[in-house]
Design a protein around this motif. Structure first.
Motif, PDB file in Angstrom:
ATOM      1  N   ILE A 105       0.858  -1.191   0.000  1.00  0.00           N
ATOM      2  CA  ILE A 105       0.000   0.000   0.000  1.00  0.00           C
ATOM      3  C   ILE A 105       0.893   1.239   0.000  1.00  0.00           C
ATOM      4  CG2 ILE A 105      -1.827   1.255   1.203  1.00  0.00           C
ATOM      5  CD1 ILE A 105      -2.625  -1.381   2.512  1.00  0.00           C
ATOM      6  N   PRO A 106       0.891   2.008  -1.089  1.00  0.00           N
ATOM      7  CA  PRO A 106       1.732   3.216  -1.126  1.00  0.00           C
ATOM      8  C   PRO A 106       1.427   4.148   0.038  1.00  0.00           C
ATOM      9  CG  PRO A 106       0.885   2.708  -3.318  1.00  0.00           C
ATOM     10  CD  PRO A 106       0.180   1.785  -2.365  1.00  0.00           C
ATOM     11  N   GLY A 107       2.493   4.747   0.554  1.00  0.00           N
ATOM     12  CA  GLY A 107       2.349   5.674   1.664  1.00  0.00           C
ATOM     13  C   GLY A 107       2.383   5.031   3.035  1.00  0.00           C
ATOM     14  N   THR A 108       2.461   3.702   3.104  1.00  0.00           N
ATOM     15  CA  THR A 108       2.531   2.994   4.387  1.00  0.00           C
ATOM     16  C   THR A 108       3.927   2.411   4.576  1.00  0.00           C
ATOM     17  OG1 THR A 108       1.805   0.873   3.459  1.00  0.00           O
ATOM     18  CG2 THR A 108       0.096   2.404   4.192  1.00  0.00           C
ATOM     19  N   ASN A 109       4.160   1.845   5.750  1.00  0.00           N
ATOM     20  CA  ASN A 109       5.454   1.251   6.067  1.00  0.00           C
ATOM     21  C   ASN A 109       5.367  -0.278   6.113  1.00  0.00           C
ATOM     22  OD1 ASN A 109       6.980   3.646   6.385  1.00  0.00           O
ATOM     23  ND2 ASN A 109       6.129   3.926   8.453  1.00  0.00           N
ATOM     24  N   LEU A 110       6.343  -0.928   5.470  1.00  0.00           N
ATOM     25  CA  LEU A 110       6.621  -2.339   5.714  1.00  0.00           C
ATOM     26  C   LEU A 110       7.749  -2.401   6.728  1.00  0.00           C
ATOM     27  CD1 LEU A 110       6.634  -3.855   2.104  1.00  0.00           C
ATOM     28  CD2 LEU A 110       5.050  -4.458   3.925  1.00  0.00           C
ATOM     29  N   VAL A 111       7.588  -3.194   7.773  1.00  0.00           N
ATOM     30  CA  VAL A 111       8.601  -3.242   8.826  1.00  0.00           C
ATOM     31  C   VAL A 111       9.064  -4.680   9.017  1.00  0.00           C
ATOM     32  CG1 VAL A 111       9.149  -2.715  11.220  1.00  0.00           C
ATOM     33  CG2 VAL A 111       7.544  -1.270   9.967  1.00  0.00           C
TER      34      VAL A 111
END
Length: 760
Positions: A143-149
């Motif tokens: 999802i663009p604008g979110t973070n993968l951690v």
């Protein structure tokens, strides 16, 4: 330096595993990405608060990994802990000194929480040699604008991981005293060889017949499987909990429990089931080719009728029998079919109440032999279907619960991740069906489909493993109404070929598809020819059926071109060789007394004369002439160790051979008869050999006598004590004249008589 940690792995029964780390990235140093860099669609990448955080700038996120030096043979798993906001798939890529590109995909859970994934790299083909770089980690549908951690990544060695893939009883509704095979399937999903102990725990009332309750397992290599087997039996009816366990270092590593249902009554097949899909409408007029026309085609059973007493009574008036269609208890087929990975709605009390009403209405009707439930269910519907079958079995245990399964071509949308054999086994494990039915159509415009024998062999093997009969639904018609099936209209030799190959493989039921409606036999432009062909094949099956129902398939082999799934005829079985200018099938059988039978089937192209060599010398070889219903002697050239004979076969036809009738057959696995009975001799008329069957519900003195038409005694076949059960006795009359003879059973203070005809 190699590090060791304790890692808790979800999905196993053990508390923890000792894990050896070959390479790891913990991201505990603020701002240090430890060699991971941006490749695509990441705006920012940095170690923040103990995790590698990627600011997503597109749906497909790609990270480049660092250089490594890891021996693939020593480290077989990736352990990844991360958080995603959308469920999707991911792909890990790597390079090694023996492979420029290796990859493995896995699925992510997108609920915004951290999850740990244990990914078996050692199962990928490219995980070989020394791994030199993790060349990429790709996440799809981000999802663009979110973070993968990512919390951490570790390339680790887990060692052996023994998992119990299946624990099951391979018998459907056993009775007290019957042997029940139990099977525990184990697989080592780890990256090192390992062994353990398999343990079986039995409750009171279950006795161990074969195997040790606790047995040491041989070492199982990484990725390999093993099976532990036992045989048990119950002393009385009941539901018995049975537990299988895997022990490692004295602790329970994995366990599974099943309930073994042992019954006092069940459906058991007494007659060959010959029917059509779909059957004629019960109320069809003579002009519409209804029940009378169907009966003229030598059918005796309708595969389904609606749950109305008037409909069933109409079937009975024609001397036929039927199954009741109970699919109407649910509002639509989604409950029972669950196609395309759609989870079906749960059955509700009102559905079972309606089912109970149907069962109560018909369980005493003599024309009803069972209940038709659904066609071709998906694997997600199996649990619903198991509840329906269990409900029927509790209220009407001696009638058939019928469901038909797909051919192998149905694929994952119906089967899930299982192979065809695995889905058939799962199907029987869950639903507990007493008849395994499937369909496979093979005659297409431009050629034959490749998988007719592949599916037939798979179904035969599963049916034998579970001790159930199987039904084959075969093609009756072509695609005349342009349904997109691309079927050609079968000719008479092709109909015979379908039927006889099914019989040679051990089928106990044959069903023709399709009979009724515009795209069935009754709607075909070639109706008369199709009708005559099926009528003639059915007549032959009805003649063969009394023999075949006494036999168990022991082998099915091919001569000539070996089709997919077929097995070439070896020279180590009863039929040592067949020489013919055709592709042939050889089916081997034996009866309860161990007597051998075999069937030879011709291809459908043209008539042939085959030379058959047997593995033994014999003075007498018999065959059943299906045209006349008589048994005749086969000329044999016999040597000291083998015998040869010739057989003429029509296109698509088969012939059953045997050495002698058994002098007595007691069907130990069949339930004791409820009354004295004297069966019609078979074949009848006969020349010069026939078999007379009789039933005795209790031990006692039995006498079977032959009389001529004037009532004069000709021969006493049986005169002595017999146990309760089903018996048969052979009578040979090579020197008697043609005519009507009588035979009588005297037992239990009563006398039963029948007529038979000797026809030369």
């Amino acid at each position: 330096m190699r590090l060791f940690i304790l890692l808790l792995i979800a999905g196993t029964a053990a508390a923890s595993f000792a894990v050896e780390i070959g390479a790891g990235w913990e991201f505990n140093r603020e701002g240090d990405s430890e060699g991971w860099t941006i490749e695509e669609n990441v705006a920012q990448l940095a170690a923040v608060d103990g995790g590698l955080t990627s600011l997503v700038d597109g749906e497909r996120v790609r990270l480049l990994g660092p250089q490594v030096d890891i021996p693939a043979a020593d480290f077989g798993f990736l352990v990844l802990r991360m958080r995603a906001l959308r469920s999707s798939s991911a792909l890990l890529r790597w390079k090694s000194d023996s492979s420029p590109l290796g990859f493995l995909s896995f699925e992510l859970i997108g609920d915004g929480r951290f999850h740990e994934y244990v990914i078996p790299l050692h199962e990928a083909e490219g995980w070989t040699g020394r791994i030199t770089r993790l060349s990429g980690l790709t996440f799809f549908k981000a999802i663009p604008g979110t973070n993968l951690v990512i919390d951490y990544l570790r390339i680790v060695r887990l060692g052996p991981r023994l998992e119990m893939r299946k624990f099951r009883a391979k018998r459907i509704t056993p009775k007290p005293g019957e042997p029940v095979p139990l099977e525990m399937i184990l697989r080592n999903t780890g990256d090192g060889a390992g062994s353990g102990i398999a343990r079986l725990s039995l409750p009171s009332g279950i006795r161990l017949l074969e195997g040790e309750s606790t047995r040491a397992l041989a070492p199982i290599a990484a990725g390999a499987a093993d099976t532990a087997r036992w045989t048990v039996s119950a002393g009385e009816p009941g539901d018995f909990p049975v537990t299988g366990q895997i022990l490692l270092d004295g602790d329970v590593h994995a366990d599974s429990a099943i309930v073994l249902p042992v019954v006092s009554a069940r459906w058991e097949q007494r007659e060959f089931l010959l029917t059509a899909w779909s059957p004629p409408a019960v109320w069809a007029t003579a002009r519409e080719r209804g029940l009378g026309y169907y009966g003229e085609a030598n059918f005796k059973t309708l595969l389904w009728v609606p749950p109305g007493k008037a409909a069933v009574d109409s079937v009975a008036r024609y001397g036929m029998r039927c199954l009741i269609n109970v699919g109407s208890i649910v509002p639509d087929q989604s409950y029972l079919r669950a196609q395309d990975f759609q989870v079906p709605p749960k059955l509700r009390p009102e559905h079972f109440a309606e089912l109970d009403g149907i069962i109560d209405k018909f369980r005493d009707h003599p024309a009803v032999i069972g209940y038709f439930i659904v066609d071709e269910p998906g694997h997600l519907a199996f649990e619903n279907l198991s509840q329906i079958v269990a409900r029927i079995r509790r209220r009407d245990p001696t009638r058939l619960c019928y469901i038909n399964q797909h051919p192998s071509s149905a694929g994952p949308a119906w089967f899930g991740p299982r192979s065809y054999r695995e889905v058939l086994e799962h199907y029987l494990d869950v639903i507990q069906l007493e008849l395994l039915s499937y369909d496979r159509y093979t005659f297409f415009e431009g050629g034959d489909g490749p998988d007719f024998f592949k599916d037939l062999a798979t179904v035969r093997r599963v049916a034998l493993d579970y001790g159930v009969p199987f039904a084959n639904i075969v093609q009756a018609v072509g695609d005349e109404t342009n349904l997109g099936l691309n079927w050609r209209i079968p000719k008479a030799p092709e109909h015979r070929w379908l039927a006889y190959n099914s019989l040679a493989y051990g089928a106990r039921s044959l069903m023709w598809f399709h009979w009724n409606h515009t795209w069935g036999v009754t709607g075909s432009v070639e109706q008369d020819r199709l009708f005559a062909s099926i009528r003639n094949v059915n007549a032959e099956i009805n003649t063969l059926a009394p023999f075949l129902m006494r036999l168990r398939s022991t082998g099915a082999y091919h001569v000539g071109e070996i089709p997919p799934g077929g097995v070439a005829l070896p020279d180590t079985v009863l039929v040592r060789a067949v020489e013919a200018d055709a592709d042939m099938v050889v089916g081997l059988f034996e009866d309860e007394a161990g007597n051998d039978y075999f069937m030879v089937v011709n291809d459908y192209e043209e008539a042939t004369t085959a030379t058959v060599m047997l593995d033994r010398s014999t003075a007498e070889l018999l065959t059943l002439d299906v045209a006349s219903g008589t048994v005749r002697q086969v000329p044999v050239e016999t040597g000291s160790e083998n015998a040869e004979f010739e057989v003429d076969l029509r296109p698509g036809a088969g012939r059953l051979f045997f050495f002698t009738y058994p002098t007595a057959v007691v069907t130990a696995r069949s339930p004791a008869p409820e009354r004295y009975g004297l069966g019609q001799n078979y074949p009848n008329p006969f020349n010069p050999v026939t078999t007379i069957s009789f039933e005795t519900p209790a031990p006692g003195t039995v006498k079977v006598t032959i009389y001529d038409a004037l009532g004069q005694e000709v021969e006493v076949l049986v005169d002595g004590h017999r146990e309760s059960g089903h018996h048969a006795v052979r009578w040979s009359a090579p020197e008697l004249a043609s005519g009507v003879y009588l035979y009588a059973l005297e037992a239990g203070g009563r006398t039963l008589r029948r007529k038979m005809t000797l026809l030369r």
